[in-house]
Scaffold this motif. Structure first.
Motif, PDB file in Angstrom:
ATOM      1  N   SER A  76      41.454  57.442  47.300  1.00 31.86           N
ATOM      2  CA  SER A  76      42.334  56.691  46.408  1.00 31.86           C
ATOM      3  C   SER A  76      42.076  57.146  44.974  1.00 31.86           C
ATOM      4  CB  SER A  76      42.085  55.191  46.549  1.00 31.86           C
ATOM      5  OG  SER A  76      40.760  54.866  46.219  1.00 31.86           O
ATOM      6  N   HIS A  77      43.093  57.197  44.164  1.00 30.26           N
ATOM      7  CA  HIS A  77      42.984  57.649  42.784  1.00 30.26           C
ATOM      8  C   HIS A  77      42.711  56.527  41.804  1.00 30.26           C
ATOM      9  CE1 HIS A  77      43.960  61.816  43.453  1.00 30.26           C
ATOM     10  NE2 HIS A  77      44.963  61.466  44.199  1.00 30.26           N
ATOM     11  N   ALA A  78      43.114  55.325  42.162  1.00 25.51           N
ATOM     12  CA  ALA A  78      42.968  54.219  41.231  1.00 25.51           C
ATOM     13  C   ALA A  78      42.843  52.917  41.996  1.00 25.51           C
ATOM     14  CB  ALA A  78      44.168  54.150  40.289  1.00 25.51           C
ATOM     15  N   MET A  79      42.296  51.946  41.326  1.00 23.30           N
ATOM     16  CA  MET A  79      42.164  50.599  41.874  1.00 23.30           C
ATOM     17  C   MET A  79      42.823  49.612  40.927  1.00 23.30           C
ATOM     18  SD  MET A  79      40.437  50.979  44.665  1.00 23.30           S
ATOM     19  CE  MET A  79      39.843  49.322  45.013  1.00 23.30           C
ATOM     20  N   GLY A  80      43.360  48.584  41.511  1.00 25.00           N
ATOM     21  CA  GLY A  80      43.988  47.555  40.694  1.00 25.00           C
ATOM     22  C   GLY A  80      43.527  46.169  41.099  1.00 25.00           C
ATOM     23  N   TRP A  81      43.624  45.263  40.148  1.00 21.70           N
ATOM     24  CA  TRP A  81      43.493  43.833  40.423  1.00 21.70           C
ATOM     25  C   TRP A  81      44.849  43.191  40.192  1.00 21.70           C
ATOM     26  CZ3 TRP A  81      39.492  41.467  42.695  1.00 21.70           C
ATOM     27  CH2 TRP A  81      38.235  42.098  42.669  1.00 21.70           C
ATOM     28  N   LEU A  82      45.259  42.408  41.137  1.00 20.02           N
ATOM     29  CA  LEU A  82      46.527  41.698  41.066  1.00 20.02           C
ATOM     30  C   LEU A  82      46.268  40.260  41.467  1.00 20.02           C
ATOM     31  CD1 LEU A  82      46.941  44.735  42.659  1.00 20.02           C
ATOM     32  CD2 LEU A  82      49.132  44.294  41.549  1.00 20.02           C
ATOM     33  N   ARG A  83      47.170  39.363  41.105  1.00 22.58           N
ATOM     34  CA  ARG A  83      46.948  37.956  41.420  1.00 22.58           C
ATOM     35  C   ARG A  83      48.249  37.283  41.801  1.00 22.58           C
ATOM     36  NH1 ARG A  83      45.431  35.737  35.309  1.00 22.58           N
ATOM     37  NH2 ARG A  83      47.564  35.832  34.453  1.00 22.58           N
TER      38      ARG A  83
END
Length: 127
Positions: A31-38
């Motif tokens: 994976s190239h990037a990680m995100g936080w979402l809510r």
């Protein structure tokens, strides 16, 4: 395949802090990037923050800029979300997610491009 496990949620008073962690046990699959979402009850899932594994470029939603900090520990395959000055409107289930692709422009602030998702961790901020 990424296997994402969040931890660190809980109940906190307004003005307090929490740190969320997300272990990406499938990191070797690139994976190239990680995100936080809510997602709050009755609301759509929304973008919170994003970080690239390589170089550490970060992106933040306006609603959390200056209060939240996303970071990563490549050696531990872990991404963190430090949340300070929490507000009741921050109450939501927080998800970490992995994106196999690079983003550009407004796409870096979206929700739909993530390929793998964790199970979510509840954050509740009392007034």
């Amino acid at each position: 395949q990424a296997q994402l496990v969040e931890s660190g949620g809980g109940l906190v008073q307004a003005g307090g802090s929490l740190r969320l962690s997300c272990l990406d046990s499938g990191r070797t699959f690139g994976s190239h990037a990680m995100g936080w979402l809510r997602q709050a009850p009755g609301n759509e899932r929304e973008f919170v923050a994003r970080i690239r594994w390589s170089g550490g470029m970060t992106y933040y939603a306006d609603s959390v800029k200056g209060r939240f900090t996303i970071s990563r520990d490549n050696a531990k395959n872990t991404v963190y979300l430090q949340m300070n000055s929490l507000k009741p409107e921050d109450t939501a289930v927080y998800y970490c997610a992995a994106d196999r692709d690079y983003c550009s422009g407004d796409g870096c602030y979206g929700v739909v491009q993530y390929d793998y998702w964790g199970q979510g961790t509840q954050v509740t901020v009392s007034s």
